[in-house]
Design a protein around this motif. Sequence first.
Motif, short mmCIF file in Angstrom:
data_model
loop_
_atom_site.label_atom_id
_atom_site.label_comp_id
_atom_site.label_asym_id
_atom_site.label_seq_id
_atom_site.Cartn_x
_atom_site.Cartn_y
_atom_site.Cartn_z
N GLU A 142 0.84 -1.19 0.00
CA GLU A 142 0.00 0.00 0.00
C GLU A 142 0.88 1.25 0.00
O GLU A 142 1.75 1.39 0.86
CB GLU A 142 -0.89 0.02 1.26
CG GLU A 142 -1.86 -1.14 1.37
CD GLU A 142 -3.19 -0.85 0.67
OE1 GLU A 142 -3.31 0.21 0.02
OE2 GLU A 142 -4.09 -1.71 0.79
N GLY A 152 -2.59 -1.29 6.54
CA GLY A 152 -1.30 -1.95 6.68
C GLY A 152 -0.81 -2.48 5.35
O GLY A 152 -1.56 -2.55 4.37
N MET A 157 -7.42 -10.32 7.23
CA MET A 157 -8.75 -10.15 6.67
C MET A 157 -9.57 -11.41 6.88
O MET A 157 -9.03 -12.51 6.88
CB MET A 157 -8.62 -9.90 5.15
CG MET A 157 -9.89 -9.42 4.48
SD MET A 157 -9.85 -9.65 2.69
CE MET A 157 -8.77 -8.33 2.17
N VAL A 259 -14.89 -0.68 6.90
CA VAL A 259 -14.47 -1.83 7.70
C VAL A 259 -14.78 -3.17 7.03
O VAL A 259 -14.19 -4.19 7.35
CB VAL A 259 -15.06 -1.81 9.13
CG1 VAL A 259 -14.35 -0.78 9.99
CG2 VAL A 259 -16.56 -1.55 9.11
N ASN A 261 -16.74 -5.09 3.22
CA ASN A 261 -17.38 -4.86 1.92
C ASN A 261 -17.96 -6.14 1.34
O ASN A 261 -17.68 -7.25 1.79
CB ASN A 261 -16.40 -4.21 0.94
CG ASN A 261 -15.15 -5.03 0.74
OD1 ASN A 261 -15.16 -6.25 0.94
ND2 ASN A 261 -14.07 -4.39 0.34
N PHE A 263 -18.96 -7.86 -2.51
CA PHE A 263 -18.82 -7.77 -3.97
C PHE A 263 -19.63 -8.87 -4.66
O PHE A 263 -19.35 -10.05 -4.43
CB PHE A 263 -17.36 -8.02 -4.39
CG PHE A 263 -16.39 -6.96 -3.98
CD1 PHE A 263 -16.07 -5.91 -4.83
CD2 PHE A 263 -15.73 -7.05 -2.76
CE1 PHE A 263 -15.13 -4.95 -4.45
CE2 PHE A 263 -14.79 -6.09 -2.38
CZ PHE A 263 -14.50 -5.04 -3.23
N ILE A 294 -13.81 -8.47 5.53
CA ILE A 294 -13.77 -7.62 6.73
C ILE A 294 -12.30 -7.55 7.16
O ILE A 294 -11.62 -8.57 7.24
CB ILE A 294 -14.59 -8.22 7.90
CG1 ILE A 294 -16.09 -8.19 7.60
CG2 ILE A 294 -14.31 -7.44 9.19
CD1 ILE A 294 -16.95 -8.77 8.71
N GLY A 295 -11.82 -6.35 7.42
CA GLY A 295 -10.46 -6.21 7.92
C GLY A 295 -10.48 -6.28 9.43
O GLY A 295 -11.11 -5.44 10.09
N ARG A 298 -8.16 -3.51 10.81
CA ARG A 298 -8.83 -2.22 10.58
C ARG A 298 -10.02 -2.04 11.53
O ARG A 298 -10.28 -0.94 12.00
CB ARG A 298 -9.28 -2.09 9.13
CG ARG A 298 -9.79 -0.69 8.83
CD ARG A 298 -10.19 -0.48 7.39
NE ARG A 298 -9.07 -0.43 6.47
CZ ARG A 298 -9.20 -0.21 5.15
NH1 ARG A 298 -10.42 -0.04 4.64
NH2 ARG A 298 -8.15 -0.18 4.38
P1 ATP Z 1 -9.58 -0.12 0.57
O1 ATP Z 1 -10.46 0.53 -0.44
O2 ATP Z 1 -9.69 0.47 1.93
O3 ATP Z 1 -8.17 -0.25 0.11
P2 ATP Z 1 -10.34 -2.60 -0.51
O4 ATP Z 1 -11.50 -2.14 -1.28
O5 ATP Z 1 -9.06 -2.82 -1.19
O6 ATP Z 1 -10.10 -1.59 0.74
P3 ATP Z 1 -10.71 -5.40 0.03
O7 ATP Z 1 -9.52 -5.72 -0.71
O8 ATP Z 1 -11.96 -5.94 -0.48
O9 ATP Z 1 -10.82 -3.85 0.32
O10 ATP Z 1 -10.54 -5.82 1.53
C1 ATP Z 1 -11.61 -6.18 2.40
C2 ATP Z 1 -11.47 -5.48 3.72
O11 ATP Z 1 -10.13 -5.60 4.20
C3 ATP Z 1 -11.71 -3.97 3.66
O12 ATP Z 1 -13.07 -3.68 3.78
C4 ATP Z 1 -10.91 -3.49 4.85
O13 ATP Z 1 -11.66 -3.66 6.04
C5 ATP Z 1 -9.75 -4.43 4.89
N1 ATP Z 1 -8.55 -3.85 4.26
C6 ATP Z 1 -8.30 -3.64 2.95
N2 ATP Z 1 -7.09 -3.14 2.75
C7 ATP Z 1 -6.52 -3.01 3.98
C8 ATP Z 1 -5.26 -2.56 4.45
N3 ATP Z 1 -4.32 -2.15 3.62
N4 ATP Z 1 -5.03 -2.58 5.78
C9 ATP Z 1 -5.96 -3.01 6.65
N5 ATP Z 1 -7.16 -3.46 6.27
C10 ATP Z 1 -7.45 -3.47 4.96
#
Ligand code: ATP
Length: 414
Positions: A142, A152, A157, A259, A261, A263, A294-295, A298
């Motif tokens: 990231e 992070g 997750m 927190v 999502n 899809f 779910i993270g 996070r």
């Molecule tokens: P974001 O838009 O915040 O980058 P994402 O759309 O990439 O998230 P997903 O890849 O579907 O999200 O991840 C599912 C869940 O994992 C997210 O809803 C979030 O709670 C968590 N998550 C995603 N990226 C991170 C990260 N870099 N660090 C911590 N938690 C994360």
Amino acid sequence: MRQSQLFGKTLRETPKDEVSANAQLLERGGFIFKNSAGIYSYLPLGWRVFEKIARIIREEINALGAQEIFMSALVEKKYLDATGRWDVDISFEARGKKEKSAGFVLGWTHEEVLTAIALKYINSYKDLPLAAYQIQAKFRNEPRAKSGLLRGREFIMKDLYSFHSSESDLERYYEKVKEQYYKIFNRCGLKTIYTLAAGGIFTSSNTHEFQVLSPIGEDTIFVCSKCEYAENKEISKLKDGDKCPQCDGKIKKENSIEVGNLFPLGTKYSDAFNLQFTNQKGEKERVIMGSYGIGLGRTIGTIVEVYHDDKGIIWPESVAPYKFHLIELESSGQEVKKQAEKIYKTLFDKGLEVLYDDRDDKTAGEKFADADLIGIPNRIIISEKTLSKNSIEIKKRNESKTSLIQISKFVKNS
Ligand code: ATP
Ligand code: MG
């Protein structure tokens, strides 16, 4: 747990390289240790919180009939080549020392891997619907890893995937997952807003996010102050002050943290892997899929962002590392200590979760400051003053009022 033995100590100073409240408080409280930017280790206090949340998630996701699995973190190139996702910017490539080029990534997602597994076990309509999930680390390079556990480069997750014989079956399941997500976040003390969103780098049309309002949130959503209908700014044509498209309420622009999502993946992955099933007429059809994240880290970070004051964290009881923080204030002699040990043992034997501040080298002021920082919901104080009334003093972390309770009564009722 005796605080004198606890692995991880509170820090006086706020870490200079952290800007977010969650990172500052969790590091100062001895919950997490920062290894590198966006990479944290969980210490015992943090891991207990993590396990509480994981348990809530497992209970609510198991109730959907989904089955827990654990997939490999190393994902071979062939899987991601099938969907053209080998070369995404965020992936950490991995190779053996003797190999010339990378043949693996550290899994940043598992749609491909699970679809490949499902290919072996889904043949007929009788095998559907099927849902599996895991709780596992994901690795993503990231670019903006700056908000502690909120973003992070390695994070844990819960990823759930579902397989269906029709779009309507997916839709039904999607609604059920939504209900369970509300329950999960409610149980974690988080008020969430179900928000219409775009898919980010996962290009599917209508996706949904569970958002928690917070000034630190990276997301911007437009939310109705009356019915809570919400859209993510990424896709929304709404503006601050607009009339809600669903009721006569007013739309407000807010910062929020995603927190979780949902899809609807449709046939994107089943097409890539040729995942089909035989329907009741004996014809081949493509499997329809959904995925739901779910993270966990996070979620912890979000709870801290929502529940803290200038002294420290204020854990909701459901996710607190311990239920009670027993603090003895021995000033002279051994009587206070003796009684505290007795209460500790009694609570411990009853299976109650107690952190016992038995430290001899700390002043009352230091013990209180640490208790406020760590944020356990119920504080029990035993001192010469309370003992003179055969009592302990009880205080909730989120209230200033204290009350004296007879030791015998407390032990009987807790
Ligand atoms: P974001 O838009 O915040 O980058 P994402 O759309 O990439 O998230 P997903 O890849 O579907 O999200 O991840 C599912 C869940 O994992 C997210 O809803 C979030 O709670 C968590 N998550 C995603 N990226 C991170 C990260 N870099 N660090 C911590 N938690 C994360
Ligand atoms: Mg992302």
